[in-house]
Structures are given as structure tokens and as C-alpha cells.
Motif scaffolding. Structure first.
Motif, short mmCIF file in Angstrom:
data_model
loop_
_atom_site.label_atom_id
_atom_site.label_comp_id
_atom_site.label_asym_id
_atom_site.label_seq_id
_atom_site.Cartn_x
_atom_site.Cartn_y
_atom_site.Cartn_z
N GLU A 139 59.64 -62.10 -42.00
CA GLU A 139 58.91 -62.43 -40.77
C GLU A 139 59.19 -63.87 -40.34
O GLU A 139 59.41 -64.14 -39.14
CB GLU A 139 57.41 -62.22 -40.97
CG GLU A 139 56.59 -62.49 -39.71
CD GLU A 139 55.10 -62.28 -39.93
OE1 GLU A 139 54.32 -62.56 -39.01
OE2 GLU A 139 54.72 -61.84 -41.04
N ASP A 140 59.19 -64.79 -41.29
CA ASP A 140 59.49 -66.19 -40.97
C ASP A 140 60.90 -66.33 -40.40
O ASP A 140 61.13 -67.11 -39.46
CB ASP A 140 59.35 -67.06 -42.21
CG ASP A 140 57.91 -67.15 -42.70
OD1 ASP A 140 57.00 -66.93 -41.88
OD2 ASP A 140 57.70 -67.43 -43.89
N ALA A 141 61.85 -65.59 -40.96
CA ALA A 141 63.23 -65.66 -40.46
C ALA A 141 63.31 -65.14 -39.04
O ALA A 141 64.01 -65.73 -38.19
CB ALA A 141 64.15 -64.85 -41.38
N VAL A 196 67.94 -71.66 -38.95
CA VAL A 196 68.15 -70.20 -39.03
C VAL A 196 68.79 -69.82 -40.35
O VAL A 196 68.37 -68.86 -41.01
CB VAL A 196 69.01 -69.73 -37.84
CG1 VAL A 196 69.44 -68.28 -38.03
CG2 VAL A 196 68.25 -69.87 -36.54
N LEU A 197 69.81 -70.57 -40.76
CA LEU A 197 70.47 -70.27 -42.03
C LEU A 197 69.50 -70.41 -43.20
O LEU A 197 69.51 -69.60 -44.13
CB LEU A 197 71.67 -71.20 -42.23
CG LEU A 197 72.86 -70.99 -41.27
CD1 LEU A 197 73.93 -72.04 -41.53
CD2 LEU A 197 73.43 -69.59 -41.42
N SER A 198 68.65 -71.43 -43.14
CA SER A 198 67.67 -71.63 -44.21
C SER A 198 66.66 -70.50 -44.25
O SER A 198 66.32 -69.99 -45.34
CB SER A 198 66.96 -72.97 -44.02
OG SER A 198 67.87 -74.05 -44.06
N ASN A 200 66.99 -67.39 -43.06
CA ASN A 200 67.64 -66.16 -43.49
C ASN A 200 67.94 -66.18 -44.98
O ASN A 200 67.76 -65.18 -45.69
CB ASN A 200 68.94 -65.95 -42.71
CG ASN A 200 68.69 -65.61 -41.25
OD1 ASN A 200 67.58 -65.23 -40.88
ND2 ASN A 200 69.71 -65.74 -40.43
N GLY A 201 68.42 -67.32 -45.47
CA GLY A 201 68.70 -67.43 -46.90
C GLY A 201 67.44 -67.30 -47.74
O GLY A 201 67.46 -66.67 -48.81
N ARG A 202 66.34 -67.89 -47.26
CA ARG A 202 65.07 -67.78 -47.98
C ARG A 202 64.63 -66.32 -48.07
O ARG A 202 64.20 -65.86 -49.14
CB ARG A 202 64.02 -68.62 -47.27
CG ARG A 202 62.60 -68.51 -47.82
CD ARG A 202 61.69 -69.48 -47.08
NE ARG A 202 60.30 -69.37 -47.53
CZ ARG A 202 59.41 -68.55 -46.99
NH1 ARG A 202 59.78 -67.76 -45.96
NH2 ARG A 202 58.16 -68.50 -47.44
N ALA A 203 64.72 -65.60 -46.94
CA ALA A 203 64.31 -64.20 -46.94
C ALA A 203 65.17 -63.37 -47.90
O ALA A 203 64.66 -62.53 -48.67
CB ALA A 203 64.38 -63.63 -45.53
N ALA A 204 66.48 -63.59 -47.84
CA ALA A 204 67.39 -62.84 -48.73
C ALA A 204 67.13 -63.18 -50.19
O ALA A 204 67.13 -62.28 -51.06
CB ALA A 204 68.83 -63.13 -48.35
N ASP A 205 66.89 -64.44 -50.50
CA ASP A 205 66.64 -64.84 -51.88
C ASP A 205 65.33 -64.26 -52.41
O ASP A 205 65.25 -63.85 -53.58
CB ASP A 205 66.62 -66.37 -51.98
CG ASP A 205 67.99 -66.98 -51.75
OD1 ASP A 205 69.00 -66.25 -51.85
OD2 ASP A 205 68.05 -68.19 -51.46
N LEU A 206 64.31 -64.22 -51.55
CA LEU A 206 63.04 -63.64 -51.98
C LEU A 206 63.19 -62.16 -52.28
O LEU A 206 62.60 -61.64 -53.24
CB LEU A 206 61.98 -63.87 -50.90
CG LEU A 206 61.44 -65.29 -50.75
CD1 LEU A 206 60.51 -65.40 -49.55
CD2 LEU A 206 60.70 -65.72 -52.03
#
Length: 243
Positions: A139-141, A196-198, A200-206
Motif C-alpha cells: 500500500e505504501d508503494a 519509488v525504488l525504495s 517498491n524494494g521495501r514492499a518486495a523485501d517484506l
């Protein structure tokens, strides 16, 4: 120049027409008069040169004033506003914030502390926390992406204004200020890309962390099941025959 030619002509005529006078009348010294006229001509030429020099200096001051004139356009407040909005979204990150301390603490609690000694309710609670973190990350992404896309119209408007101001700039300072604002706009856009990259990366890592923790949780649940006594068959009375 015309005045000089006229003065030189007068001097020539006076020099040719000068005749020594021997009467009692006052003597007219044509040579001396001609010399005076030449001196006046030279002085007039100096004055003309000074006037031309002052005119050149005045033009130089005018050009300097144009070069020192500030650009009548500033997009700084708009850029700062959009940066603040993007930063506000990042600081509102759900559950796990963009903080090294927060990541270390919450990751340890929900992702790496799984063990077979935990109760089923504790395992279930941690699984719910990881699920909420993953959903919140996505959602944040999406919010960050929406914010960055929303900045495109204002960026386009600012770019059009800066190009117009740069092309119509009257001096070096205005051109330099327009160029600086172009660089500021590009820096802001680069910040959007990083955001945006941060996100998206955060969502994928979670999500990946959630999947890895799910494997550990499955192992713990299997160990729970294996600890129970094996099933032992026994006689069961279905009908009471009274015996």
C-alpha cells in the motif's frame, strides 16, 4: 567632424588674408587668431571624445544592470512543496518505518524469533503481523507511486515556464538562475525516482521476508505435531449389551 573642418577652413582663410598693418589702427594678428582657433578645435575634439567615452561607459552600466537582473520566476517553493509531500508519505510508512533501529527491532520480533517452543497462538500472532507488514508495504508503494505520478503535471508546467524565462533572459544572471532551477527540478525528479525504488524494494523485501518466515513457522508447527504421543488403537464399545 564637420565643426573641425569648418574651423580649419576659417584658419586657412584668415592665415592667407592676414596683411601687416602699418597705420595707427589696431593690428589684427591672424596667425595668433588661427592658433587660438586650432586650440579651440582640439579642445572641442577632446570634449567629443569624452562624450563618446561617457556614452560607452553608460552603455556598459546598462549591460551590467541587465546581467545583474534577477530572474522574475522562481519554482523553488513548488519543488519544496512536492518534496515535502513525498517525504511525508515515506515517514508514514506502516508498521516498519524507514529507520535502521525500527527495522532491527521489528524484524527481530516478527521474522527471526520463530522457534518450536512458541505456542500456536504466538505463531499465529506473528504470522498476522507479517501479513499486515506485507500488505502495508504494498500500500505504501502504491501511494508513493501515485504521488510521483501526480508531480508530473506540475513538473511539466515548471519546465515550460523555465524554458520561456531562459529564452527571454536579458542577462547572464537570469540565464544562470534559470539553469539552476532546471538543476533543482532534475534533483527533485531524481528524489522521486529514489522514493519509488525504495518503496517498491521495501514492499518486495517484506514479502520475501514473510515467505521465509512462513517456512520457519511451518517447521515449528511440524515439530509441535511431532511432539504429541502417537495414536494407540484400543477397544471401543459401540453397543451396550449389558455384559
Amino acid at each position: 567632424m564637420k565643426r573641425l573642418v569648418l574651423l580649419y577652413g576659417i584658419v586657412s582663410v584668415l592665415s592667407l588674408s592676414a596683411i601687416p598693418a602699418r597705420a595707427q589702427w589696431a593690428v589684427f594678428d591672424g596667425a595668433n587668431f588661427g592658433q587660438n582657433v586650432l586650440q579651440a578645435a582640439r579642445a572641442l575634439q577632446q570634449i567629443d571624445n569624452q562624450i563618446a567615452s561617457l556614452a560607452n561607459q553608460a552603455q556598459m552600466l546598462v549591460n551590467q544592470a541587465k546581467n545583474l537582473a534577477s530572474l522574475p520566476l522562481s519554482t523553488l517553493s513548488t519543488l519544496q512543496s512536492t518534496i515535502s509531500q513525498t517525504m511525508a508519505l515515506l515517514t508514514q510508512a506502516q508498521n516498519i518505518a524507514y529507520s535502521v533501529h525500527s527495522v532491527e527491532q521489528q524484524y527481530q520480533q516478527a521474522y527471526t524469533s520463530i522457534s518450536s517452543g512458541m505456542s500456536d497462538s504466538a505463531l499465529f500472532s506473528q504470522a498476522q503481523t507479517r501479513w499486515r507488514n506485507a500488505v502495508g508495504g504494498f500500500e505504501d508503494a502504491l501511494k508513493t507511486q501515485a504521488q510521483v505520478v501526480g508531480n508530473i503535471p506540475s513538473d511539466s508546467s515548471a519546465m515550460t515556464q523555465l524554458v520561456s524565462a531562459s529564452q527571454s533572459s536579458s542577462g547572464a544572471l537570469q540565464a544562470a538562475q534559470a539553469g539552476n532551477q532546471f538543476l533543482a527540478l532534475q534533483s527533485r525528479q531524481l528524489s522521486d525516482v529514489i522514493a519509488v525504488l525504495s518503496a517498491n524494494g521495501r514492499a518486495a523485501d517484506l514479502q520475501q521476508a514473510r515467505e521465509a518466515a512462513a517456512e520457519a513457522e511451518g517447521q515449528a508447527q511440524y515439530e509441535h505435531f511431532a511432539q504429541h504421543d502417537a495414536y494407540v488403537p484400543g477397544a471401543v464399545s459401540v453397543f451396550n449389551d449389558g455384559n
